[in-house]
Design an enzyme around this catalytic site. Structure first.
Site, PDB file in Angstrom:
ATOM      1  N   ASP A 195     -86.669 -54.218  26.189  1.00 51.90           N
ATOM      2  CA  ASP A 195     -87.149 -55.498  26.708  1.00 51.90           C
ATOM      3  C   ASP A 195     -88.442 -55.931  26.030  1.00 51.90           C
ATOM      4  O   ASP A 195     -88.674 -57.119  25.841  1.00 51.90           O
ATOM      5  CB  ASP A 195     -87.354 -55.419  28.225  1.00 51.90           C
ATOM      6  CG  ASP A 195     -87.274 -56.796  28.855  1.00 51.90           C
ATOM      7  OD1 ASP A 195     -86.264 -57.493  28.614  1.00 51.90           O
ATOM      8  OD2 ASP A 195     -88.222 -57.199  29.556  1.00 51.90           O
ATOM      9  N   THR A 208     -80.700 -73.635  26.790  1.00 51.79           N
ATOM     10  CA  THR A 208     -81.272 -72.292  26.649  1.00 51.79           C
ATOM     11  C   THR A 208     -80.486 -71.234  27.416  1.00 51.79           C
ATOM     12  O   THR A 208     -80.703 -70.045  27.233  1.00 51.79           O
ATOM     13  CB  THR A 208     -82.763 -72.285  27.057  1.00 51.79           C
ATOM     14  OG1 THR A 208     -83.358 -71.060  26.633  1.00 51.79           O
ATOM     15  CG2 THR A 208     -82.922 -72.440  28.562  1.00 51.79           C
TER      16      THR A 208
END
Ligand SMILES: *[C@@H]1O[C@H](CO)[C@@H](O)[C@H](O)[C@H]1NC(C)=O
Ligand SMILES: *[C@@H]1O[C@H](CO)[C@@H](O)[C@H](O)[C@H]1NC(C)=O
Ligand SMILES: *[C@@H]1O[C@H](CO)[C@@H](O)[C@H](O)[C@H]1NC(C)=O
Ligand SMILES: *[C@@H]1O[C@H](CO)[C@@H](O)[C@H](O)[C@H]1NC(C)=O
Length: 512
Positions: free
Chosen positions: A376, A502
């Site tokens: 991440d 997005t």
């Protein structure tokens, strides 16, 4: 059998280009076998979608998301069935009529005036509003025929309007910069004095599309008024490099309150939407494109960074008042795709080349871990390498700050753009590698779960959440890269007829 044989020949590199094999026969074989191979891969992604959809239907629908370890459910997105709405455009693109009909029936029943939770203007716009608008565009366009009852399709636009009517009070501020965190019952907010760059600058595609479909320009005006402060940043210190701006904006007067520059979470999709708005309508959004070009050029000049042990890799650093922070995120890896889209649409090979450099950097974050899935967040600052990651850093070129993988799409998304823009097989293979790794490591009996450590055997442990963007993004990009060409696919050059929001929901571009 024939295609299986030629497949293995292709894999061994025995079937090459037309110039290596001047006879038409082998070339045709190669093309046919490659297509058969991609069809098999596309079908494998459909299988993963069906697996997750069945688990969601069995244990979580009509709640927002499945808890794929405990087989429970969560309502992190206002309890309106986020996974169903977010899955709509993917189900349409996969031609999954059963799922599409179930979702349309659900959407008709949502009461967007009711929730017990705080509502995020940004999250609600990119998942729900965009999911419905995209479904409307696809089902009235290239996927018409998938649903026989047109009234169900029309309901998507009615419900989009209903939702925007509930949300629009957010823009009723002294500057027009919206509050993001809303109480839709009291028409209240969380009392914030500033709003973030990404959440302010990632509304304009959705709200403009809604205006263009309804003929009511109020929604477009609201989002474009908010964006106007981002396009003309004040004070000038908020723009330390041309086009690159700070990350928080005063709701009172629209002025920036800082000058921290990055493409990371919190800032990211502001830059993404500058070029996508231009793809949507080059006439109305020419200024947005000019701002994206400035930002892109400044990024190449000022933010590109190469880790000491592997100088061939390119990552984006962030900048704050003279200091560079050498860390980045999975979220940031949309950047390669943004440079590739801008590069192909504007005919700028330098942007395409830089986009591919970013794609290669992000691929390394996948390639170098035990699970073959990227972390991440990660860093490459030589003075900050954790002592237990020194060897890893020397070999990989980065160290892991957060080893979670929560089913994010950005790396696969940028591989997809790289494949569509260059046509090079290697990028499609990278999508496949990532998909196989995600399927192998995150899959549960009912769906897919986040994992806690991409660099531990089996991903460490599972975090019992399946974000709705697994359906909207990961499975869509993984599927489309292997699927036949279609109107909704990203195209080389300036010939795009769709543009993806997005959350990977494609909208029809404005026809002039
Ligand atoms: C929203 O406002 C209503 C009415 O004032 C209140 O009852 C409710 O608790 C608030 N909701 C949230 C999520 O704060
Ligand atoms: C939207 O903005 C345009 C241009 O400024 C203006 O002419 C129009 O009246 C506005 N529409 C609404 C509904 O406010
Ligand atoms: C991993 O990276 C190496 C070195 O960049 C490259 O040769 C290899 O093809 C990559 N492997 C995969 C599975 O992407
Ligand atoms: C995904 O995982 C399932 C269950 O383990 C397996 O049956 C399937 O073959 C996997 N798909 C791919 C492409 O690896």
């Amino acid at each position: 059998m024939r295609s299986a044989l030629s497949l293995s020949l292709a894999a061994l590199g025995l079937l090459g280009s037309a110039s290596a094999f001047p006879h038409p026969q082998p070339e045709t074989e190669a093309v046919l076998s490659a297509r058969a191979g991609s069809q098999g891969k596309a079908n494998a992604v459909k299988e993963a979608f069906q697996h997750a959809w069945d688990g969601y239907m069995k244990y979580a629908f009509p709640h927002d998301e499945l808890h794929p370890v405990s087989n429970g459910h969560g309502d992190s997105r206002n309890g309106w069935g986020a996974s169903a709405v977010d899955a709509l455009s993917t189900a349409i693109i996969m031609g999954n009529a059963d799922a599409v009909n179930t979702i349309l029936d659900h959407i008709a029943k949502i009461d967007y005036t009711q929730t017990n939770d705080q509502v995020s203007l940004f999250e609600t716009t990119i998942r729900y509003l965009a999911g419905m608008l995209s479904g409307y565009d696809l089902l009235n366009g290239p996927a018409s025929g998938l649903v026989s009852d047109q009234s169900k399709v029309d309901t998507l636009l009615t419900q989009s309007k209903n939702l925007a009517e509930v949300l629009k009070f957010a823009f009723d501020t002294p500057s027009g910069v919206p509050y993001n965190n809303l109480n839709i019952t009291s028409k209240g907010n969380d009392g914030a004095t500033t709003n973030g760059l990404a959440v302010t600058g990632t509304l304009v595609l959705e709200w403009t599309r809604l205006s263009d479909l309804t003929g009511n320009d109020e929604y477009a005006n609201l989002s474009q008024k908010a964006e106007s402060y981002l396009l003309n940043p004040q004070p000038s210190s908020a723009e330390p490099f041309p086009g690159l701006v700070g990350s928080s904006i005063s709701i009172q007067d629209g002025k920036f309150t800082d000058s921290v520059v990055s493409w990371n979470g919190g800032d990211d999709s502001f830059y993404e939407y500058l070029i996508k708005a231009y793809v949507y309508d080059p006439t109305r959004f020419a200024t947005y494109k000019d701002r994206w070009v400035l930002a892109a050029e400044s990024t190449i000049k000022n933010l590109a960074s190469h880790p000491k042990p592997r100088p061939e890799l390119t990552f984006l650093s962030s900048y704050n008042n003279g200091n560079y922070d050498l860390s980045s995120q999975h979220l940031t890896c949309f950047d390669g795709g943004s440079f590739l889209l801008g590069g192909t649409v504007l005919g700028r090979q330098d942007f395409i080349d830089f986009g591919l450099d970013l794609v290669h950097g992000c691929e390394a974050t996948y390639n170098e871990t035990l699970t073959k899935i990227g972390p991440d967040s990660f860093g490459w600052d030589p003075s900050k390498v954790p002592s237990d990651q020194q060897d890893f850093y020397e070999k990989a070129g980065f160290y892991i700050n957060s080893g979670y993988y929560v089913l994010r799409p950005e790396v696969i998304e940028s591989f997809y753009y790289a494949y569509r823009v260059t046509g090079a097989e290697i990028y499609r293979n990278w999508v496949w590698n990532a998909f196989v790794a995600i399927n192998a490591t995150t899959r549960t009996d009912s769906g897919f779960a986040g994992i806690t450590n991409v660099n531990a055997p089996n991903g460490g442990s599972k975090d019992d959440n399946q974000e709705s963007f697994l359906f909207a993004e990961v499975l869509k990009y993984s599927y489309m890269v292997h699927a036949e060409d279609a109107e909704w696919q990203v195209q080389k050059g300036d010939k795009n007829t769709f543009v993806f929001n997005t959350e990977a929901h494609p909208f029809s571009v404005k026809h002039t």
